[in-house]
Design an enzyme around this catalytic site. Structure first.
Site, mmCIF file in Angstrom:
data_model
loop_
_atom_site.group_PDB
_atom_site.id
_atom_site.type_symbol
_atom_site.label_atom_id
_atom_site.label_comp_id
_atom_site.label_asym_id
_atom_site.label_seq_id
_atom_site.Cartn_x
_atom_site.Cartn_y
_atom_site.Cartn_z
ATOM 1 N N ARG A 113 0.826 -1.292 -0.037
ATOM 2 C CA ARG A 113 -0.173 -0.080 0.430
ATOM 3 C C ARG A 113 0.943 1.472 -0.320
ATOM 4 N NH1 ARG A 113 -2.280 -3.206 3.383
ATOM 5 N NH2 ARG A 113 -4.529 -4.385 2.272
ATOM 6 N N ASP A 308 -15.309 -10.905 11.108
ATOM 7 C CA ASP A 308 -14.104 -10.593 10.291
ATOM 8 C C ASP A 308 -14.072 -8.184 10.276
ATOM 9 O OD1 ASP A 308 -11.363 -10.749 8.625
ATOM 10 O OD2 ASP A 308 -12.432 -11.003 6.674
ATOM 11 N N MET A 657 2.657 -19.356 -7.279
ATOM 12 C CA MET A 657 2.248 -20.424 -6.996
ATOM 13 C C MET A 657 3.027 -21.622 -6.277
ATOM 14 S SD MET A 657 -0.487 -22.315 -7.218
ATOM 15 C CE MET A 657 -0.666 -24.070 -6.476
HETATM 16 O O1 LIG Z 1 -6.687 -10.654 8.696
HETATM 17 C C1 LIG Z 1 -5.756 -9.883 8.702
HETATM 18 O O2 LIG Z 1 -4.344 -10.631 8.917
HETATM 19 C C2 LIG Z 1 -6.322 -9.671 7.250
HETATM 20 C C3 LIG Z 1 -4.698 -8.910 6.476
HETATM 21 C C4 LIG Z 1 -4.878 -8.393 4.771
HETATM 22 C C5 LIG Z 1 -4.090 -8.008 4.451
HETATM 23 O O3 LIG Z 1 -3.008 -8.156 4.762
HETATM 24 O O4 LIG Z 1 -3.471 -7.733 2.972
HETATM 25 C C6 LIG Z 1 -6.735 -8.500 4.599
HETATM 26 C C7 LIG Z 1 -7.643 -9.109 5.182
HETATM 27 N N1 LIG Z 1 -6.695 -9.266 6.583
HETATM 28 C C8 LIG Z 1 -8.350 -8.658 5.490
HETATM 29 O O5 LIG Z 1 -10.166 -9.104 6.141
HETATM 30 C C9 LIG Z 1 -9.465 -7.826 4.016
HETATM 31 O O6 LIG Z 1 -10.599 -8.175 3.716
HETATM 32 C C10 LIG Z 1 -8.184 -7.439 2.681
HETATM 33 C C11 LIG Z 1 -8.584 -7.253 2.074
HETATM 34 C C12 LIG Z 1 -7.296 -7.162 1.877
HETATM 35 C C13 LIG Z 1 -6.970 -6.651 0.357
HETATM 36 O O7 LIG Z 1 -5.207 -6.386 -0.172
HETATM 37 O O8 LIG Z 1 -7.831 -6.555 -0.976
HETATM 38 N N2 LIG Z 1 -5.995 -7.626 2.465
HETATM 39 C C14 LIG Z 1 -7.342 -7.960 4.042
HETATM 40 CA CA LIG Z 2 -8.882 -10.063 8.345
#
Ligand SMILES: O=C(O)c1cc(C(=O)O)c2c(n1)C(=O)C(=O)c1cc(C(=O)O)[nH]c1-2
Ligand SMILES: [Ca+2]
Length: 707
Positions: A113, A308, A657
């Site tokens: 990001r 979540d 993969m």
């Molecule tokens: O619980 C976590 O540790 C975690 C990590 C991440 C991440 O690191 O990108 C996401 C999520 N959760 C999550 O819940 C989520 O909806 C999500 C969307 C994304 C993305 O970049 O599209 N990362 C994440």
């Molecule tokens: Ca999550």
């Protein structure tokens, strides 16, 4: 004049709006720039000034920084590019060489990001958990540290990845991590920007034995948090979650750092904590002191998380009148669907209102801000299936929101994506290398029936909400085709900029949402735009590249937001410019007639294994969402050995993969292949037909479905 003291420069960002010095531009993370050369009267004349092709065609979520005419952009696979911000010319690049086989250690694409900048150096996290400092002029490495301590990764099921943007304040580089879908114990670390030395670490959930970690969080966890957990739940093995994978914000007004904290691990509250306790600090904002990491206050938005419902989403601060008195507040739109206003100094709840439709709470207690649960939503306790809105992707996810002090509105990239929650059969059984949620993995997919698909598609939505925080209601909205659109930028030209899932980049009137300009960027946009100027000329730039968890997991359904093929790039617009994108390939993975035969006795088992190990990247029901290979048309499904070479022996690890021979036996891997061949046969004609219409979306989503 060139930036000298970065901390002061970020605090006084409006004195040099030509730069974009930190993730949300200012420490308030309002994503508002006073630049107004591009404004409502001329936005329709915007031109493509330049573009820069990226070498990773996966999700691009980065916010580039601009410092004195140089753009620093991080891309998928944690690569860093330094570009001339006026021309897009590459100045230098740095590839930390993240190993390809660890893509599946993160839930949601190998995104990044964004970088941080501090006194002549740039900083970024890598997917494999490192933090790297580079000389901003040359791209030469200054230092590198592993942000994941050995003892954090104790349990076999645990997994840590870093994809969040780096924030820097008072000479400290702040970074968290992700992993709560696998098993993780969340923490945030602060490193000295000059030396890379660890200054403090703050864990967000208790130590499983309630012992000190010799970390800044010890007192708060032992005295406040531990008693909100069952001492015997699965969290004691899985880590409990609470990862801080997105927002960490320093506020110079209060001199506090706000940690925005994620979901529980495993998700299932009954398995995680025996159905007991609020589970602090899950779903919370915690305020700490920047120098020491010492706890100051917390506010929990989602007690007993089982959806979540991360509260990691962007923490924004602003000043606004509350009952006639100006207050310095945090505004927050976490996944759970409520818009919160919290006193930034004390954490006191001021007000909250749902900004999207939600069905899990009847509202918030007006005094405490605690949700009043809908009893049916507590699916781990009822034991019944729950169709949750918001679902696991939230009413708002990582896509940044913006605030304009000219309109006093907060612009939220909102969405509706329902999710079916159901207990894992027979208690909590974690697997290595797969999501470990405590959910029935066959249930979280969508049945490929006409009824299910039609009903679900009706519930998929994406739009901009121009939220009036004083009235706690929308002033107006702009509808998009579907969910998973990019973040928003607000400017002094009274404009909003946003890229969409269908590949369009738009400028809107910030006062009423009128669409003033759009450009076909060819690929879905999920990143937030920035604006800056070089030699007096204003630019608006954004990273283009479809990805993140939505197209990975939602597969074919993600195409309803608009079908694009991933061409990852940085694009920049200005009032003058004559760049043009090359012609695009808009067909993506073409359907190839699959083998006619498959073993119907094993396809059900193959479906379960696919949903457990494959769906999170290759798409629900074996339909890909336009980023990673659509396995239905893969040559490897034609032969048992070819498929095993990829899935069992890791022939494609360099491309991301992983190999799965430690998780599944050869015949189980072949069950997956049989299931994919079945799906290819069921959907082949539907996909061929879809490519005959302009948008390449199945005209009738129920076509070719075997009821
Ligand atoms: O619980 C976590 O540790 C975690 C990590 C991440 C991440 O690191 O990108 C996401 C999520 N959760 C999550 O819940 C989520 O909806 C999500 C969307 C994304 C993305 O970049 O599209 N990362 C994440
Ligand atoms: Ca999550």
């Amino acid at each position: 004049a060139p930036v000298a003291d970065t901390g002061q420069a970020i605090i006084h960002a409006d004195d040099h709006p030509e730069n974009w010095l930190s993730y949300g531009r200012t420490y308030s993370e309002q994503r508002y720039s006073p630049l107004d050369q591009i404004n409502r009267s001329n936005a329709d004349k915007l031109k493509l000034a330049w573009y820069f092709d990226l070498d990773t065609n996966r999700g691009q979520e980065g916010t580039p920084l601009v410092v004195d005419g140089v753009m620093y952009a991080t891309t998928n696979w944690s690569k860093m590019k330094a570009l001339d911000a006026a021309t897009g010319k590459l100045l230098w690049e740095y590839d930390p060489k993240v190993p390809g086989n660890i893509a599946d250690r993160g839930c949601c694409d190998t995104v990044n990001r964004g970088p941080g900048y501090w006194n002549g150096k740039v900083f970024f996290g890598t997917f494999d958990g490192r933090l790297i400092s580079l000389d901003a002029k040359t791209g030469k490495k200054v230092w590198e540290v592993n942000t994941i301590p050995q003892d954090a990764a104790l349990g076999k099921q645990r997994s840590y990845t870093v994809d969040g943007a780096v924030r820097i304040a008072k000479g400290l580089v702040l970074i968290g991590n992700g992993g709560a879908e696998f098993g993780a114990r969340g923490f945030v670390s602060a490193f000295d920007a000059e030396t890379g030395k660890l200054k403090w670490r703050f864990y967000t959930v208790p130590n499983n034995k309630n012992q000190p970690d010799h970390a800044a969080s010890d007192d708060a966890l032992m005295n406040i948090a531990y008693k909100t957990w069952s001492p015997t739940g699965a969290w004691t093995r899985q880590g409990g979650g609470g990862t801080v994978w997105d927002s960490i914000v320093y506020d110079p007004v209060t001199d506090l750092v706000y940690l925005a904290i994620g979901n529980g691990s495993p998700w299932n509250y009954k398995y995680r904590s025996d159905g007991i306790g609020d589970n602090l600090f899950l779903g919370s904002i915690v305020a700490i002191r920047p120098e020491t990491g010492e706890y100051v206050w917390h506010f929990q938005e989602t007690p007993m998380d089982q959806w979540d419902y991360t509260s990691v989403q962007q923490v924004m601060t602003l000043d606004m009148p509350i009952n006639g008195e100006m207050r310095h507040v945090i505004v927050h739109a976490p996944k759970n669907g409520f818009f919160y206003i919290i006193d930034a100094k004390t954490g006191e709840f001021i007000s909250g209102k749902n900004y999207v439709y939600e069905n899990w709470a009847q509202g918030l207690d007006p005094k405490t801000g605690r949700p009043i649960f809908n009893p049916d939503a507590l699916w781990t306790l009822t034991g019944k299936e729950w169709y949750g809105i918001p679902g696991d992707l939230g009413g708002h996810n990582f896509a940044a929101m913006a605030y304009s002090p000219k309109t006093n509105l907060v612009y939220i990239p909102a969405q509706q994506v329902p999710f079916v929650y159901k207990n894992q059969v027979g208690g909590f059984k974690p697997h290595k290398d797969s999501w470990n949620l405590g959910l029935d993995m066959a249930k979280i997919g969508l049945p490929d029936t006409p009824e299910a698909r039609t009903a679900f598609m009706k519930d998929l939505k994406g739009w901009i909400i121009a939220w009036d925080p004083q009235k706690q209601k929308p002033a107006w909205t702009v509808d998009h085709k579907g969910p998973w659109n990019g973040g928003i930028l607000a400017t002094g030209g009274n404009l909003l900029f946003q890229g969409l899932a269908n590949g369009e980049f738009h400028a809107y009137d910030a006062t009423n949402g009128t669409d003033l300009f759009h450009f076909d960027a060819q690929s879905g946009i999920i990143a937030p735009p920035i604006t800056y100027s070089v030699n007096g000329k204003q630019y608006v730039a954004v990273e283009v590249g479809w990805g993140g968890i939505y197209p990975f997991f939602m597969g074919g359904m993600a195409r309803t937001s608009g079908w694009t093929v991933n061409h990852s790039r940085v694009v920049a617009f200005a009032l003058e410019g004559n760049a043009a994108l090359p012609p695009q390939n808009d067909r993506g993975f073409l359907p190839v007639k699959p083998p006619a035969q498959y073993d119907t006795k094993v396809t059900e088992q193959g479906y379960f294994l696919f949903q457990t190990y494959c769906a999170a990247c290759h798409g629900d029901n074996a339909e890909a969402g336009g980023v990673l290979p659509d396995l239905r048309w893969s040559g490897s499904i034609r032969h048992q050995d070819a498929f095993y070479n990829v899935v069992g022996r890791g022939a494609l690890t360099a491309y991301g993969m992983d190999r799965f021979d430690a998780n599944m036996k050869p015949d189980q891997i072949d069950d997956i292949r049989q299931y994919i061949i079945k799906r290819a046969n069921e959907t082949y004609q539907r996909e061929v037909d879809a490519r005959k219409n302009q948008q390449n979306i199945p005209a009738n989503p129920t076509l070719g479905v075997t009821p």
